[in-house]
Design a protein around this motif. Structure first.
Motif, PDB file in Angstrom:
ATOM      1  N   PRO A  42       0.754  -1.200   0.004  1.00  0.00           N
ATOM      2  CA  PRO A  42      -0.061  -0.021  -0.003  1.00  0.00           C
ATOM      3  C   PRO A  42       0.705   1.319  -0.112  1.00  0.00           C
ATOM      4  N   ILE A  43       1.950   1.179   0.275  1.00  0.00           N
ATOM      5  CA  ILE A  43       2.951   2.331   0.110  1.00  0.00           C
ATOM      6  C   ILE A  43       3.496   2.972  -0.957  1.00  0.00           C
ATOM      7  N   ALA A  44       4.226   2.130  -1.672  1.00  0.00           N
ATOM      8  CA  ALA A  44       4.646   2.584  -3.070  1.00  0.00           C
ATOM      9  C   ALA A  44       4.029   1.929  -4.419  1.00  0.00           C
ATOM     10  N   MET A  45       3.184   0.897  -3.718  1.00  0.00           N
ATOM     11  CA  MET A  45       2.230   0.385  -5.031  1.00  0.00           C
ATOM     12  C   MET A  45       3.097  -0.040  -6.521  1.00  0.00           C
ATOM     13  N   SER A  46       4.344  -0.716  -5.949  1.00  0.00           N
ATOM     14  CA  SER A  46       5.006  -0.953  -6.930  1.00  0.00           C
ATOM     15  C   SER A  46       4.620  -2.460  -7.406  1.00  0.00           C
ATOM     16  N   SER A  47       4.962  -2.609  -8.789  1.00  0.00           N
ATOM     17  CA  SER A  47       4.998  -3.732  -9.416  1.00  0.00           C
ATOM     18  C   SER A  47       5.981  -4.709  -9.305  1.00  0.00           C
ATOM     19  N   PHE A  48       7.193  -4.092  -8.724  1.00  0.00           N
ATOM     20  CA  PHE A  48       8.448  -4.796  -8.600  1.00  0.00           C
ATOM     21  C   PHE A  48       8.970  -4.998  -7.272  1.00  0.00           C
ATOM     22  N   LEU A  49       8.807  -4.051  -6.334  1.00  0.00           N
ATOM     23  CA  LEU A  49       9.421  -3.869  -5.180  1.00  0.00           C
ATOM     24  C   LEU A  49       8.320  -4.006  -3.877  1.00  0.00           C
ATOM     25  N   PRO A  50       8.723  -4.903  -2.903  1.00  0.00           N
ATOM     26  CA  PRO A  50       7.863  -4.880  -1.931  1.00  0.00           C
ATOM     27  C   PRO A  50       7.971  -3.632  -1.134  1.00  0.00           C
ATOM     28  N   ASP A  51       6.936  -3.322  -0.220  1.00  0.00           N
ATOM     29  CA  ASP A  51       7.248  -2.054   0.750  1.00  0.00           C
ATOM     30  C   ASP A  51       7.978  -2.504   1.832  1.00  0.00           C
ATOM     31  N   GLN A  52       8.289  -3.756   2.130  1.00  0.00           N
ATOM     32  CA  GLN A  52       9.343  -4.092   3.005  1.00  0.00           C
ATOM     33  C   GLN A  52      10.902  -3.490   2.896  1.00  0.00           C
ATOM     34  N   VAL A  53      11.170  -3.114   1.690  1.00  0.00           N
ATOM     35  CA  VAL A  53      12.405  -2.807   1.186  1.00  0.00           C
ATOM     36  C   VAL A  53      12.677  -1.424   1.817  1.00  0.00           C
ATOM     37  N   ILE A  54      11.622  -0.665   2.466  1.00  0.00           N
ATOM     38  CA  ILE A  54      11.645   0.650   2.839  1.00  0.00           C
ATOM     39  C   ILE A  54      12.049   0.524   4.390  1.00  0.00           C
ATOM     40  N   ASN A  55      12.885   1.549   4.956  1.00  0.00           N
ATOM     41  CA  ASN A  55      13.331   1.623   6.265  1.00  0.00           C
ATOM     42  C   ASN A  55      11.966   1.699   7.108  1.00  0.00           C
TER      43      ASN A  55
ATOM     44  N   ASP B 120       9.427   1.803 -11.083  1.00  0.00           N
ATOM     45  CA  ASP B 120       8.313   2.364 -10.523  1.00  0.00           C
ATOM     46  C   ASP B 120       8.064   2.782  -8.965  1.00  0.00           C
ATOM     47  N   ALA B 121       9.145   2.794  -8.388  1.00  0.00           N
ATOM     48  CA  ALA B 121       9.083   2.900  -6.954  1.00  0.00           C
ATOM     49  C   ALA B 121      10.372   4.019  -6.483  1.00  0.00           C
ATOM     50  N   MET B 122      10.133   4.581  -5.423  1.00  0.00           N
ATOM     51  CA  MET B 122      11.218   5.421  -4.972  1.00  0.00           C
ATOM     52  C   MET B 122      12.261   4.507  -4.811  1.00  0.00           C
ATOM     53  N   GLY B 123      12.170   3.247  -4.103  1.00  0.00           N
ATOM     54  CA  GLY B 123      13.216   2.455  -3.778  1.00  0.00           C
ATOM     55  C   GLY B 123      14.259   2.233  -4.997  1.00  0.00           C
TER      56      GLY B 123
ATOM     57  N   THR C 185       6.155   7.292   4.834  1.00  0.00           N
ATOM     58  CA  THR C 185       5.280   8.586   4.578  1.00  0.00           C
ATOM     59  C   THR C 185       6.006   9.166   3.453  1.00  0.00           C
ATOM     60  N   LEU C 186       7.351   9.405   3.281  1.00  0.00           N
ATOM     61  CA  LEU C 186       7.693  10.425   2.038  1.00  0.00           C
ATOM     62  C   LEU C 186       7.560   9.572   0.757  1.00  0.00           C
ATOM     63  N   THR C 187       7.521   8.117   0.773  1.00  0.00           N
ATOM     64  CA  THR C 187       7.347   7.459  -0.348  1.00  0.00           C
ATOM     65  C   THR C 187       5.587   7.532  -0.780  1.00  0.00           C
ATOM     66  N   ALA C 188       4.842   7.146   0.186  1.00  0.00           N
ATOM     67  CA  ALA C 188       3.315   7.327  -0.147  1.00  0.00           C
ATOM     68  C   ALA C 188       2.960   8.821  -0.501  1.00  0.00           C
ATOM     69  N   ASN C 189       3.701   9.678   0.008  1.00  0.00           N
ATOM     70  CA  ASN C 189       3.262  11.257  -0.012  1.00  0.00           C
ATOM     71  C   ASN C 189       3.680  11.634  -1.273  1.00  0.00           C
TER      72      ASN C 189
ATOM     73  N   LYS D 248       1.949   6.556  -9.427  1.00  0.00           N
ATOM     74  CA  LYS D 248       3.092   5.968  -9.001  1.00  0.00           C
ATOM     75  C   LYS D 248       4.212   6.951  -9.932  1.00  0.00           C
ATOM     76  N   VAL D 249       5.349   6.853  -9.320  1.00  0.00           N
ATOM     77  CA  VAL D 249       6.683   7.583 -10.026  1.00  0.00           C
ATOM     78  C   VAL D 249       7.012   6.521 -11.319  1.00  0.00           C
ATOM     79  N   GLN D 250       7.470   7.072 -12.291  1.00  0.00           N
ATOM     80  CA  GLN D 250       7.896   6.318 -13.457  1.00  0.00           C
ATOM     81  C   GLN D 250       9.356   6.705 -14.066  1.00  0.00           C
ATOM     82  N   ILE D 251      10.129   5.733 -13.811  1.00  0.00           N
ATOM     83  CA  ILE D 251      11.474   5.929 -14.509  1.00  0.00           C
ATOM     84  C   ILE D 251      11.545   4.941 -15.672  1.00  0.00           C
TER      85      ILE D 251
END
Length: 603
Positions: A168-181, A228-231, A188-192, A200-203
């Motif tokens: 629910p935080i990053a909503m990434s198709s590739f990364l689990p939220d558990q990679v986030i500290n 597709d995620a801040m991570g 909060t930074l990621t979700a906001n 979602k961000v897109q690179i």
């Protein structure tokens, strides 16, 4: 790491209601600080580095290396061990701090360096100490790497423990939220960022086209892979250096001059040829991080007419600088500030009315077009005369190539500049060489009153070129023909080799300038030999005699027996690459193409 605080962080729906309040009081806090400290002078030049590491677990049976998601749990023990190992001044040898990734550690020396013999000789050994103290608490199958980007981030099962992608935080198709500290700031930074942006961000990372590469692997992004995620960005490591200057004017001057030097030094330190298990056609992490925190709405990106947003903003909040700020006479006609600057005119007016000069006022007003992303519920009403939390809330989330940093309130620390572009290298020798070189550049610039000014639009272009594949060898950068202050403002395109080592036609390179400065010092022979070794190494890397980390990693993958010429880096290939990286880090193998004879072969 950014600005951390205790307390509950607001979700975007609530935080957005307080954005104007944070901006208003952030400016008040800056003004109180500025009035009190603008005349502060004669601070000793001090500096420090920070190196970001990733912690991994290897599985020999499966031939996999995975990110170990418990680095934040190590911090207490690492601080205890560092405190026990005090230096001669009774200070801890190092400090360890949390970073965005649950697999990341940030490490700094226990106290600042100066420019004495002992300080120059301590940089590499202190980096070695930091690495060794982490290794002392790792399990037998765990490793620590000073690696810019983990090659398998987002590729299959890449974490330990294993978690499925999305959340629910990053909503990434590739990364689990558990990679986030798990600290509340990072999630909060990621979700906001995602919620403010509206998606979602897109690179889109361009694929390296090899003989068998399927450029349509992702049909909707022809020739690219999606991140597709801040991570993907904030999970990258780097080396940063912060300098305490003698006064505010020196800090502003170094901010400008170092900004021009960012592109060639980014190219020289390039270390990111692999993203999401693919060889990519770029060399550096910079554009990935820039995209990973890009919170601009569609209107702010110019994709829709302005209706709900205030500005069209050309850059992500992680980008190269958009404004020179020094008091130098060179800036009188503003010809170098040739980027159309977006700034808050009301904030600019308030700053000028309170005796902040036009250049600095526009810089601050530009930073404050951004919204605060993380607001702590218990930290809204503060004493603006004594605290700067609201100012730092926005200042610290403008991640620019260099950062101008006012003194913290109630501190002995002075006006500072942070140099932020260097990619992390595999060995302590390399990281120390880059750090020492940059600090020497600051001393050369100040001592010789060097002038690297050029139009900021061209600095932006140079940053783009620096991120291209093998840019240190293949690209040219517009650069001033002479940095001597009395010289005319003329420019020409140069290679990194020419910028660093000089040219036969009389252009003085950065390394010869540093050597000339060193000739004016009283450093002893031992220190001069070590610094000379660092300079010679960087000169050889710039000339192409030695490979950058990016080129060495790319060559390793392409020559691996399992590689199919398809730009895909399998877990087995990544396992062997990371094993070789660990061997290089600890001197168990000799890699002359990367390190030459500067790091001796194992005995």
């Amino acid at each position: 790491m950014g600005f951390l605080a205790d307390g509950e962080a607001m979700k975007w729906a609530e935080a957005s209601k307080h954005a104007d309040y944070i901006r208003k009081h952030g400016i008040k806090q800056f003004l109180h600080l500025y009035r009190r400290l603008k005349s502060r002078c004669n601070d000793t030049f001090l500096w420090g580095d920070e190196v970001e590491y990733i912690v991994c677990k290897k599985d020999e049976d499966k031939k996999q290396v995975r990110l170990k998601l418990n680095a934040h749990e190590m911090l207490g023990e690492l601080e205890r061990l560092s405190t026990e190992a005090q230096d001669e001044c009774g200070r801890p040898q190092a400090h360890f701090l949390p970073e965005y990734g649950g697999f990341m550690l940030e490490a700094t020396p226990g106290g600042p360096y100066g420019c004495t013999r002992d300080h120059y000789l301590s940089v590499e050994s202190n980096m070695k100490f930091r690495r060794e103290v982490v290794e002392s608490i790792l399990a037998k199958d765990e490793r620590i790497y000073s690696l810019t980007a983990f090659p398998m981030m987002g590729a299959g099962e890449f974490t330990e423990p294993v978690f499925p992608p999305t959340g629910p935080i990053a909503m990434s198709s590739f990364l689990p939220d558990q990679v986030i500290n798990p600290h509340t700031r990072f999630g909060t930074l990621t979700a906001n960022i995602r919620e403010r942006r509206g998606s979602k961000v897109q690179i889109l990372a361009p694929l390296f086209q090899d003989t068998n590469t399927n450029m349509s692997e992702e049909p909707s992004h022809e020739g690219h892979i999606e991140l597709d995620a801040m991570g993907f960005g904030m999970g990258c490591g780097c080396v940063q250096c912060t300098f305490q200057c003698c006064n505010i004017n020196e800090a502003r001057m170094l901010y400008d001059q170092l900004a021009v030097l960012c592109p060639p030094l980014l190219a020289l330190s390039a270390a990111t040829p692999i993203l999401r298990g693919h060889l990519v056609d770029t060399s550096c992490r910079w554009y990935v991080i820039s995209g990973s925190v890009d919170d601009r709405t569609e209107e702010e990106r110019g994709l829709k007419p302005l209706e709900n947003s205030r500005y069209v903003i050309p850059k992500s909040r992680y980008a190269s600088i958009s404004r020179y700020i020094s008091t130098s006479p060179e800036l009188i006609d503003e010809e170098y500030n040739d980027i159309d600057l977006v700034y808050d005119e009301d904030i600019y007016k308030e700053l000028v009315e309170n005796d902040v000069d036009e250049r600095l006022a526009k810089h601050i007003a530009h930073l404050f077009i951004r919204d605060p992303l993380v607001i702590y519920s218990g930290r809204l009403e503060l004493d603006d005369t004594k605290q700067t939390d609201h100012f730092e809330n926005i200042q610290s989330t403008n991640w620019q190539s260099v950062r101008f940093k006012p003194p913290p309130p109630g501190s002995s620390i002075g006006w500072r500049v942070e140099f932020r572009v260097l990619e992390a290298q595999l060995t302590d020798f390399e990281n120390a060489a880059f750090a020492v070189f940059v600090v020497l550049l600051t001393r050369v610039i100040a001592a010789f009153q060097l002038n690297f000014y050029m139009p900021l639009s061209q600095v932006d272009e140079n940053m783009k070129r620096a991120q291209k594949r093998e840019s240190v060898k293949e690209e040219k950068f517009l650069f001033r023909t002479s940095p001597l202050s009395e010289s005319e403002a003329e420019y020409r395109e140069m290679t990194v080799d020419e910028i660093m080592n000089g040219k036969d036609d009389g252009y003085i390179g950065l390394i010869p300038l540093v050597e000339s400065f060193l000739d004016t010092t009283t450093l002893d022979d031992v220190t001069r030999r070590l610094i000379g070794k660092y300079l010679a190494f960087l000169g050889d890397r710039a000339s192409g005699k030695l490979l950058t980390t990016e080129m060495w990693m790319r060559n390793f993958v392409r020559s691996h027996p399992d590689y199919k010429g398809d730009s895909i880096v399998t877990h087995a290939i990544a396992y062997d690459l990371l094993e070789r990286c660990d061997d290089v880090t600890h001197g168990r193998v000799h890699v002359p193409e990367l390190l030459g004879s500067y790091v001796p072969p194992p005995q």
